[in-house]
Each structure stands twice: as C-alpha cells, then as structure tokens.
Design an enzyme around this catalytic site. Structure first.
Site, mmCIF file in Angstrom:
data_model
loop_
_atom_site.group_PDB
_atom_site.id
_atom_site.type_symbol
_atom_site.label_atom_id
_atom_site.label_comp_id
_atom_site.label_asym_id
_atom_site.label_seq_id
_atom_site.Cartn_x
_atom_site.Cartn_y
_atom_site.Cartn_z
ATOM 1 N NE ARG A 152 -27.391 -19.023 -7.077
ATOM 2 C CZ ARG A 152 -26.708 -18.049 -6.469
ATOM 3 N NH1 ARG A 152 -25.404 -18.016 -6.520
ATOM 4 N NH2 ARG A 152 -27.321 -17.128 -5.778
ATOM 5 C CG HIS A 201 -32.327 -9.003 -13.461
ATOM 6 N ND1 HIS A 201 -31.017 -9.211 -13.082
ATOM 7 C CD2 HIS A 201 -32.862 -8.205 -12.516
ATOM 8 C CE1 HIS A 201 -30.788 -8.569 -11.944
ATOM 9 N NE2 HIS A 201 -31.893 -7.939 -11.574
ATOM 10 C CE1 TYR A 224 -30.755 -10.675 -8.958
ATOM 11 C CE2 TYR A 224 -31.090 -12.897 -8.124
ATOM 12 C CZ TYR A 224 -31.596 -11.668 -8.484
ATOM 13 O OH TYR A 224 -32.930 -11.425 -8.361
ATOM 14 C CG HIS A 281 -27.848 -6.467 -9.429
ATOM 15 N ND1 HIS A 281 -28.042 -7.464 -8.509
ATOM 16 C CD2 HIS A 281 -29.087 -6.082 -9.852
ATOM 17 C CE1 HIS A 281 -29.351 -7.679 -8.380
ATOM 18 N NE2 HIS A 281 -29.993 -6.864 -9.181
ATOM 19 C CD GLU A 299 -32.172 -3.840 -9.842
ATOM 20 O OE1 GLU A 299 -31.856 -4.775 -10.601
ATOM 21 O OE2 GLU A 299 -33.008 -3.942 -8.922
ATOM 22 C CG ASP A 306 -35.795 -2.879 -6.634
ATOM 23 O OD1 ASP A 306 -36.491 -2.690 -5.626
ATOM 24 O OD2 ASP A 306 -35.521 -4.012 -7.074
ATOM 25 C CG HIS A 339 -32.824 -2.520 -4.816
ATOM 26 N ND1 HIS A 339 -32.257 -2.927 -5.991
ATOM 27 C CD2 HIS A 339 -33.258 -3.641 -4.194
ATOM 28 C CE1 HIS A 339 -32.337 -4.253 -6.082
ATOM 29 N NE2 HIS A 339 -32.943 -4.700 -5.013
ATOM 30 C CG HIS A 366 -36.810 -3.920 -10.702
ATOM 31 N ND1 HIS A 366 -35.542 -4.424 -10.477
ATOM 32 C CD2 HIS A 366 -37.074 -4.124 -12.020
ATOM 33 C CE1 HIS A 366 -35.073 -4.911 -11.630
ATOM 34 N NE2 HIS A 366 -35.982 -4.733 -12.576
ATOM 35 C CG ASP A 384 -31.656 -6.430 -2.316
ATOM 36 O OD1 ASP A 384 -32.870 -6.410 -2.574
ATOM 37 O OD2 ASP A 384 -30.790 -6.691 -3.166
ATOM 38 C CG HIS A 417 -37.169 -7.760 -3.398
ATOM 39 N ND1 HIS A 417 -37.169 -7.925 -4.760
ATOM 40 C CD2 HIS A 417 -36.039 -7.076 -3.110
ATOM 41 C CE1 HIS A 417 -36.085 -7.361 -5.273
ATOM 42 N NE2 HIS A 417 -35.375 -6.850 -4.278
ATOM 43 C CD GLU A 468 -36.766 -7.223 -9.407
ATOM 44 O OE1 GLU A 468 -36.601 -6.307 -8.572
ATOM 45 O OE2 GLU A 468 -35.900 -7.594 -10.200
HETATM 46 ZN ZN ZN Z 1 -33.306 -6.605 -4.747
HETATM 47 FE FE FE Z 2 -34.711 -5.173 -8.578
HETATM 48 FE FE FE Z 3 -32.069 -6.759 -9.673
#
Ligand code: ZN
Ligand code: FE
Ligand code: FE
Length: 279
Positions: free
Chosen positions: A37, A67, A70, A107, A142, A176, A179, A211, A224, A226, A256
């Site tokens: 976060r 990673h 986000y 991202h 990504e 990914d 994705h 991924h 998106d 998963h 993931e």
């Molecule tokens: Zn994702």
């Molecule tokens: Fe991913």
């Molecule tokens: Fe990601």
C-alpha cells in the site's frame, strides 16, 4: 531446471523468505520490497541479507523477482504523486542492492486521462532519473491486463517505454499469463503466435521473467483477476505449455494465485511434475 516460486510475505526478512520458499518446494520467489500500500519501508538488515545470500547460493536459487508496490504510479497526473513514486523507486533500487543481480518488477502505471503518450514519457523520464550505471538490479516492466488506463497491456507500449530509457541494459520485461489473456492474447490456442508477436515488437531477449497465473475471466476481459492453476479460463494444459516453451523454460516463473502455503506447495509440485526436465 525449472525455477518456480510464488509471492511470499516479506515482513520477517530475507532469510525467513528463503526458508519459506524452500518449505514450499520453490527455488525462486517474489516479494514486495515494502508494504504494497506504499509508505516508508523498514530498513534492510545486512546480516539478514547476507544469511539469505548464502542460503540462496547453497540451494541454487534462480533469480528473484521483487515486486514494487501497486501504488507506485510513475505516470500519475499529480506531479507530487509522481515525485513520491520516483523517490520510492530510487529507494527500492538501493534496497535491492542487498541482494545483488536480481529482478525488480513494476506495473508501468495508469495515465488517468493524460493519454498513453504522456504516460509513457513520464514513466521513461522517471527511469532515466533513477537508474544508475552502478546498480546490479534489472528493472522489469510488467505486461498488464489493460484495466482502466493502465499502460503496458499492448506490446507496443512496453516497446515505447524501453525505447525512451537510456540505460537499456538495466531494463527488461515480465509477462503475466493472466494479464496476457485478459489483454486479449490467446496463450491457450496460439502461444507461439503471441511470443512471435512479442519477439517482433519487444524482442524475446528482453523477456526476463514470467508470472504464472490462471484467470477468472474469458480472454480480453481486461479484469485482472487471478485464479488458481487449472481453475480458470486458461487451464493447466496451456500453463504447462508455457513453462515448457523453448523460449520461456529457462525463465523464473512466479505464481500469484489466490492461495495459502498448502495451495502454493501443491501448485509448485504440479508444475514441476509437468516440466520436461530432459530437453
Ligand atoms: Zn495481476
Ligand atoms: Fe503479475
Ligand atoms: Fe504485478
């Protein structure tokens, strides 16, 4: 050798992550460099990082795929948020040097009404300000599902960012499977075609990590979400073709999927059983 792992909690440090990975049958893993976060990060302890480096070497770990949070949006319309993201990236580059020569995936960002062109320029500008000649980390863009104003769901966008970055030798791409599928690439029926297109536009030599996720939604949904391996619209067979593909089989694969430890261990064992060691 299949390099496979999953996303692990990082709150207990590097050595704990290494042991956690081993307990799941993993020989690589992903982790958030800080609270996903956002916000300030706990300092890295050199002794912990050193103990992890020794363990990873002894166990023959593949390259880790860290990673970014986000919330790190290098192409926010708000200049103060862009600056915050850039500072976070710069700090993460320093933190990554405790585990030299690994991957750091992020991202690309959401341009939020600024337009793709402007977004791409802002992402590249941030990378040009932050990446250094001395860093050993390779930064991966990504590929995204194309939710909202996300940049990076088209190969041309990834290419455009790479084209604008000066230190190209510090850059790469992470794809990914969820994705790709959600962005409209048919990795189930035409994996070769998808990879040929990627090679033509971005270059397979730039693909550094994968991924490996199933998707809760049909192709082109841009959602998106998963799913566990084999429980979504991609399916186990197609994902087995991904890990065995000659252009991909040497890359680190990161799960993931929505799982706890037991589920991750089972998915890692399943994918290992589907990997053709011989060729
Ligand atoms: Zn994702
Ligand atoms: Fe991913
Ligand atoms: Fe990601």
């Amino acid at each position: 050798m299949l390099y496979i792992g999953c996303h692990l909690p990082s709150s207990k440090g590097y050595l704990a992550m290494g042991k956690h990975a081993i307990s799941l049958g993993a020989n690589t893993f992903a982790f958030f460099t800080r609270n996903p976060r956002g916000g300030s990060a706990k300092p890295v302890k050199e002794a912990d990082a050193a103990a992890f480096r020794a363990l990873a070497q002894e166990q023959g770990f593949g390259t880790l795929v860290a990673h970014a949070p986000y919330t790190m949006n290098l192409c926010s319309a708000d200049p103060s948020i862009r600056e915050f993201a850039r500072n976070m990236l710069a700090d993460d580059m320093l933190r990554m040097e405790y585990t030299p020569n690994q991957y750091y995936n992020f991202h690309p960002g959401s341009h939020v009404k600024q337009g793709v062109e402007t977004g791409i320029q802002q992402i590249a500008e941030a990378l040009n300000r932050v990446l250094t000649k001395e860093q050993t980390t390779t930064v991966l863009l990504e590929g995204m599902a194309g939710k909202g104003s996300e940049i990076g769901s088209r190969f041309e966008e990834l290419r455009a960012i790479l084209d604008c970055v000066e230190r190209k030798e510090k850059m790469g791409v992470c794809l990914d499977t969820c994705h790709l599928w959600d962005a409209g690439f048919d990795v189930v029926n035409d994996l070769d075609g998808v990879l040929e297109k990627f090679d033509r536009i971005v270059g397979l030599e730039n693909l550094k990590a994968m991924h490996i996720n199933d998707s809760k939604n049909p192709i082109g949904s841009h959602k998106d979400r998963h799913e566990k391996i084999g429980e979504g619209h991609i399916g186990t067979e197609a994902l087995a073709r991904v890990i065995n593909h000659p252009a991909l089989r040497h890359l680190p694969f990161i799960l993931e999927t929505p799982n706890e430890d037991d589920g991750y261990a089972a998915e890692i064992a399943l994918l290992r059983s589907l990997y053709n060691e011989s060729d």
